[in-house]
Design an enzyme around this catalytic site. Structure first.
Site, PDB file in Angstrom:
ATOM      1  N   ASP A  19       5.834  17.147   4.049  1.00 59.62           N
ATOM      2  CA  ASP A  19       6.066  16.812   5.459  1.00 59.62           C
ATOM      3  C   ASP A  19       6.597  18.016   6.230  1.00 59.62           C
ATOM      4  O   ASP A  19       7.290  18.860   5.664  1.00 59.62           O
ATOM      5  CB  ASP A  19       7.076  15.646   5.519  1.00 59.62           C
ATOM      6  CG  ASP A  19       7.098  14.977   6.873  1.00 59.62           C
ATOM      7  OD1 ASP A  19       6.180  15.220   7.690  1.00 59.62           O
ATOM      8  OD2 ASP A  19       8.043  14.218   7.130  1.00 59.62           O
ATOM      9  N   ASN A  67      -2.355   7.710   8.290  1.00 60.29           N
ATOM     10  CA  ASN A  67      -2.638   8.994   8.952  1.00 60.29           C
ATOM     11  C   ASN A  67      -3.958   9.010   9.743  1.00 60.29           C
ATOM     12  O   ASN A  67      -4.182   9.902  10.552  1.00 60.29           O
ATOM     13  CB  ASN A  67      -2.636  10.152   7.952  1.00 60.29           C
ATOM     14  CG  ASN A  67      -1.249  10.568   7.494  1.00 60.29           C
ATOM     15  OD1 ASN A  67      -1.056  11.052   6.389  1.00 60.29           O
ATOM     16  ND2 ASN A  67      -0.246  10.380   8.349  1.00 60.29           N
TER      17      ASN A  67
HETATM   18  C1  FPP Z   1       2.664  15.651   7.165  1.00 55.74           C
HETATM   19  O1  FPP Z   1       3.225  16.601   8.047  1.00 55.74           O
HETATM   20  C2  FPP Z   1       1.470  16.208   6.596  1.00 55.74           C
HETATM   21  C3  FPP Z   1       0.239  15.615   6.564  1.00 55.74           C
HETATM   22  C4  FPP Z   1      -0.048  14.277   7.098  1.00 55.74           C
HETATM   23  C5  FPP Z   1      -0.909  16.329   5.965  1.00 55.74           C
HETATM   24  C6  FPP Z   1      -0.564  17.036   4.692  1.00 55.74           C
HETATM   25  C7  FPP Z   1      -1.697  17.793   4.253  1.00 55.74           C
HETATM   26  C8  FPP Z   1      -1.620  18.983   3.651  1.00 55.74           C
HETATM   27  C9  FPP Z   1      -0.374  19.679   3.350  1.00 55.74           C
HETATM   28  C10 FPP Z   1      -2.833  19.629   3.184  1.00 55.74           C
HETATM   29  C11 FPP Z   1      -2.968  19.319   1.714  1.00 55.74           C
HETATM   30  C12 FPP Z   1      -4.079  20.059   1.218  1.00 55.74           C
HETATM   31  C13 FPP Z   1      -4.524  19.955  -0.030  1.00 55.74           C
HETATM   32  C14 FPP Z   1      -5.615  20.816  -0.436  1.00 55.74           C
HETATM   33  C15 FPP Z   1      -3.940  19.009  -0.969  1.00 55.74           C
HETATM   34  P1  FPP Z   1       3.259  16.255   9.581  1.00 55.74           P
HETATM   35  O2  FPP Z   1       1.981  16.642  10.197  1.00 55.74           O
HETATM   36  O3  FPP Z   1       3.595  14.803   9.769  1.00 55.74           O
HETATM   37  O4  FPP Z   1       4.406  17.158  10.098  1.00 55.74           O
HETATM   38  P2  FPP Z   1       5.374  16.819  11.308  1.00 55.74           P
HETATM   39  O5  FPP Z   1       6.219  15.671  10.865  1.00 55.74           O
HETATM   40  O6  FPP Z   1       6.149  18.080  11.466  1.00 55.74           O
HETATM   41  O7  FPP Z   1       4.529  16.490  12.506  1.00 55.74           O
END
Ligand code: FPP
Length: 242
Positions: A19, A67
């Site tokens: 996250d 998501n």
């Molecule tokens: C949450 O952070 C993250 C996600 C919903 C996507 C996570 C995906 C990756 C890290 C890519 C993974 C890739 C592979 C190849 C496994 P957020 O967007 O909610 O962050 P925020 O809370 O700061 O908005």
């Protein structure tokens, strides 16, 4: 990092909620999707480092059933990141053989672009003889939907007379989850200053330890993992006993 530290006790299974990618990007005046790209690099690094340390099971929360509510452009870039990673893993089969990572995908396949589903199947198949570390990548995953799926599987057997309702126990529910035959996570890591499970492994996390930090996932390093493991060495897990 070449030095692999030694630990008195190691968790067998670590769950990681990746996250903070969006905030990491925002802090730098970048698009949120740049944070996901950086997050994917960190996923690869931490995965290999944890395997080198000797962690047997890793589960990374990459995309939840909720998501899909994000803007379509963001979802599309996240899917592109999965596609690139999976395609790359297919191309580098020889190199991956040495790493001995067994890849598993947990979650609902339906809804994920079909070409990605094919790559997921191929990678699972091509890595099923690997034995160092099992890496579960949770994509289109939700803990509640995983439980609904398990309840449906068990109910069908009860309806057909194969099972009696009295036979249902905790072990049976565990063995009908995506993580059947795997130990429950010993510790769950959640960076980015949030203090919730967000539908991640809700059944399996019953006795998991938690590690929280304000660090954003793209800034998570090998040193952070070491500090999680040093912290875990000191935890006194009682599983309801004294
Ligand atoms: C949450 O952070 C993250 C996600 C919903 C996507 C996570 C995906 C990756 C890290 C890519 C993974 C890739 C592979 C190849 C496994 P957020 O967007 O909610 O962050 P925020 O809370 O700061 O908005």
């Amino acid at each position: 990092m070449s030095d692999i530290p030694k630990f008195d006790v190691l968790p067998e299974h670590i769950g990681i909620i990746m996250d903070g990618n969006g905030r990491w990007a925002k802090q730098r005046g970048l698009k949120r999707t740049e944070g996901h790209k950086e997050g994917a690099k960190v996923f690869k690094r931490i995965c290999e480092y944890a395997a080198d340390i000797g962690i047997k099971y890793l589960t990374f929360y990459a995309f939840s059933t909720e998501n899909w509510k994000r803007p379509p452009e963001e979802v599309s870039v996240i899917m592109d990141i999965f596609r690139d990673y999976l395609g790359e893993a297919e191309e580098r089969q020889e190199e991956n053989r040495q790493k001995q990572l067994r890849m598993r995908f947990i979650g609902i396949r339906e809804g994920i672009p079909e070409d990605i589903q094919i790559l997921m199947d191929q990678l699972e198949k091509n890595s099923d003889d690997k034995n160092k570390t099992v890496v579960n990548l949770a994509i289109n995953y939700g803990g509640r939907s995983e439980l609904v799926n398990a309840v449906k599987k068990i109910s069908k057997k009860v309806a057909s007379g194969e099972l009696s309702a009295e036979d249902i126990d905790e072990e049976m529910i565990s063995s009908n989850l995506y993580t059947a035959n795997q130990p429950d996570p010993d510790i769950i890591i959640r960076p980015s200053g949030e203090y919730r499970l967000s539908n991640f492994m809700i059944w399996q996390a019953a006795y998991s330890e938690f590690w929280y930090s304000d660090v954003l996932w793209p800034d998570f390093t090998e040193e952070h993992l070491i500090s999680v493991l040093r912290d875990y060495e000191k935890r006194n897990r009682r599983f309801g006993g004294i």
